[in-house]
Design a protein around this motif. Structure first.
Motif, short mmCIF file in Angstrom:
data_model
loop_
_atom_site.label_atom_id
_atom_site.label_comp_id
_atom_site.label_asym_id
_atom_site.label_seq_id
_atom_site.Cartn_x
_atom_site.Cartn_y
_atom_site.Cartn_z
N SER A 255 -10.41 38.82 0.46
CA SER A 255 -9.46 38.20 1.39
C SER A 255 -9.70 38.67 2.83
CB SER A 255 -8.02 38.48 0.97
OG SER A 255 -7.74 39.85 1.05
N ASP A 256 -10.11 39.92 3.01
CA ASP A 256 -10.43 40.40 4.36
C ASP A 256 -11.63 39.65 4.93
OD1 ASP A 256 -8.39 42.26 4.36
OD2 ASP A 256 -9.66 43.85 3.54
N ILE A 257 -12.61 39.40 4.11
CA ILE A 257 -13.80 38.67 4.57
C ILE A 257 -13.43 37.24 4.96
CG2 ILE A 257 -16.06 37.81 3.87
CD1 ILE A 257 -16.28 40.39 2.16
N ILE B 175 -11.74 37.32 8.32
CA ILE B 175 -12.70 37.53 9.41
C ILE B 175 -13.45 36.24 9.72
CG2 ILE B 175 -14.83 38.74 10.02
CD1 ILE B 175 -13.67 41.15 8.45
N ILE B 176 -13.81 35.49 8.70
CA ILE B 176 -14.47 34.20 8.92
C ILE B 176 -13.54 33.24 9.65
CG2 ILE B 176 -15.38 32.15 7.74
CD1 ILE B 176 -16.46 34.09 5.59
N PHE B 177 -12.27 33.18 9.24
CA PHE B 177 -11.30 32.33 9.93
C PHE B 177 -11.07 32.82 11.36
CE2 PHE B 177 -9.38 30.81 5.74
CZ PHE B 177 -9.95 29.55 5.87
N ALA B 178 -11.17 34.13 11.60
CA ALA B 178 -10.99 34.66 12.96
C ALA B 178 -12.06 34.14 13.90
CB ALA B 178 -10.99 36.18 12.93
N PHE B 179 -13.27 33.91 13.39
CA PHE B 179 -14.33 33.36 14.23
C PHE B 179 -14.19 31.86 14.41
CE2 PHE B 179 -16.57 37.32 13.23
CZ PHE B 179 -17.03 37.64 14.50
N ILE B 180 -13.73 31.16 13.39
CA ILE B 180 -13.62 29.70 13.47
C ILE B 180 -12.36 29.30 14.24
CG2 ILE B 180 -13.35 27.58 12.13
CD1 ILE B 180 -14.95 29.01 9.90
N LEU B 181 -11.22 29.82 13.81
CA LEU B 181 -9.93 29.51 14.42
C LEU B 181 -9.09 30.79 14.45
CD1 LEU B 181 -8.24 27.17 15.56
CD2 LEU B 181 -7.34 26.82 13.27
N GLY C 40 -6.65 33.29 11.41
CA GLY C 40 -6.94 34.62 10.90
C GLY C 40 -5.78 35.58 11.11
N VAL C 41 -5.13 35.49 12.28
CA VAL C 41 -3.98 36.35 12.56
C VAL C 41 -2.80 35.95 11.68
CG1 VAL C 41 -2.31 37.03 14.33
CG2 VAL C 41 -4.72 36.84 14.91
N PHE C 42 -2.59 34.65 11.51
CA PHE C 42 -1.49 34.19 10.67
C PHE C 42 -1.65 34.66 9.23
CE2 PHE C 42 0.26 31.01 7.74
CZ PHE C 42 1.61 31.11 8.08
N LEU C 43 -2.86 34.61 8.70
CA LEU C 43 -3.08 35.07 7.33
C LEU C 43 -2.85 36.57 7.19
CD1 LEU C 43 -6.25 33.00 6.38
CD2 LEU C 43 -3.91 32.62 5.61
N GLU C 44 -3.07 37.32 8.26
CA GLU C 44 -2.90 38.77 8.20
C GLU C 44 -1.44 39.19 8.41
OE1 GLU C 44 -3.78 42.61 7.58
OE2 GLU C 44 -5.27 41.02 7.45
N VAL D 217 -6.47 42.67 15.27
CA VAL D 217 -5.30 42.62 14.38
C VAL D 217 -5.73 42.77 12.93
CG1 VAL D 217 -3.48 41.10 13.51
CG2 VAL D 217 -3.88 41.29 15.96
N ILE D 218 -6.79 42.12 12.53
CA ILE D 218 -7.24 42.19 11.14
C ILE D 218 -7.69 43.61 10.80
CG2 ILE D 218 -9.03 41.42 9.53
CD1 ILE D 218 -8.83 38.66 10.96
N PHE D 219 -8.45 44.25 11.68
CA PHE D 219 -8.92 45.61 11.39
C PHE D 219 -7.81 46.64 11.52
CE2 PHE D 219 -13.27 43.93 12.60
CZ PHE D 219 -13.72 43.92 11.29
N LYS D 220 -6.80 46.37 12.35
CA LYS D 220 -5.70 47.31 12.55
C LYS D 220 -4.80 47.37 11.31
CE LYS D 220 -2.03 46.23 14.84
NZ LYS D 220 -1.03 45.87 15.84
#
Length: 57
Positions: free
Chosen positions: A6-8, A11-17, A21-25, A53-56
């Protein structure tokens, strides 16, 4: 702390949109609003904030 599948995906969604990625986290909150504004101002600041945000969390 190893990455999960799920983290991966986040991260993929963070690059696309980045807001997705933030909403999922974190869900709906201040981080999502900040990321939407940063993405509107520029795609790169939105990506950097989303990755932060994802790594934090």
């Amino acid at each position: 702390m190893p990455f999960t599948a799920s983290d991966i995906i986040k991260i993929i969604f963070a690059f696309i949109l980045p807001p997705l990625g933030v909403f999922l986290e974190t869900g709906c909150g201040a981080d999502l609003l900040i990321n939407i504004v940063l993405t509107i101002l520029g795609w790169l600041p939105g990506i950097l904030h989303a990755l932060y945000v994802i790594f934090k969390h």
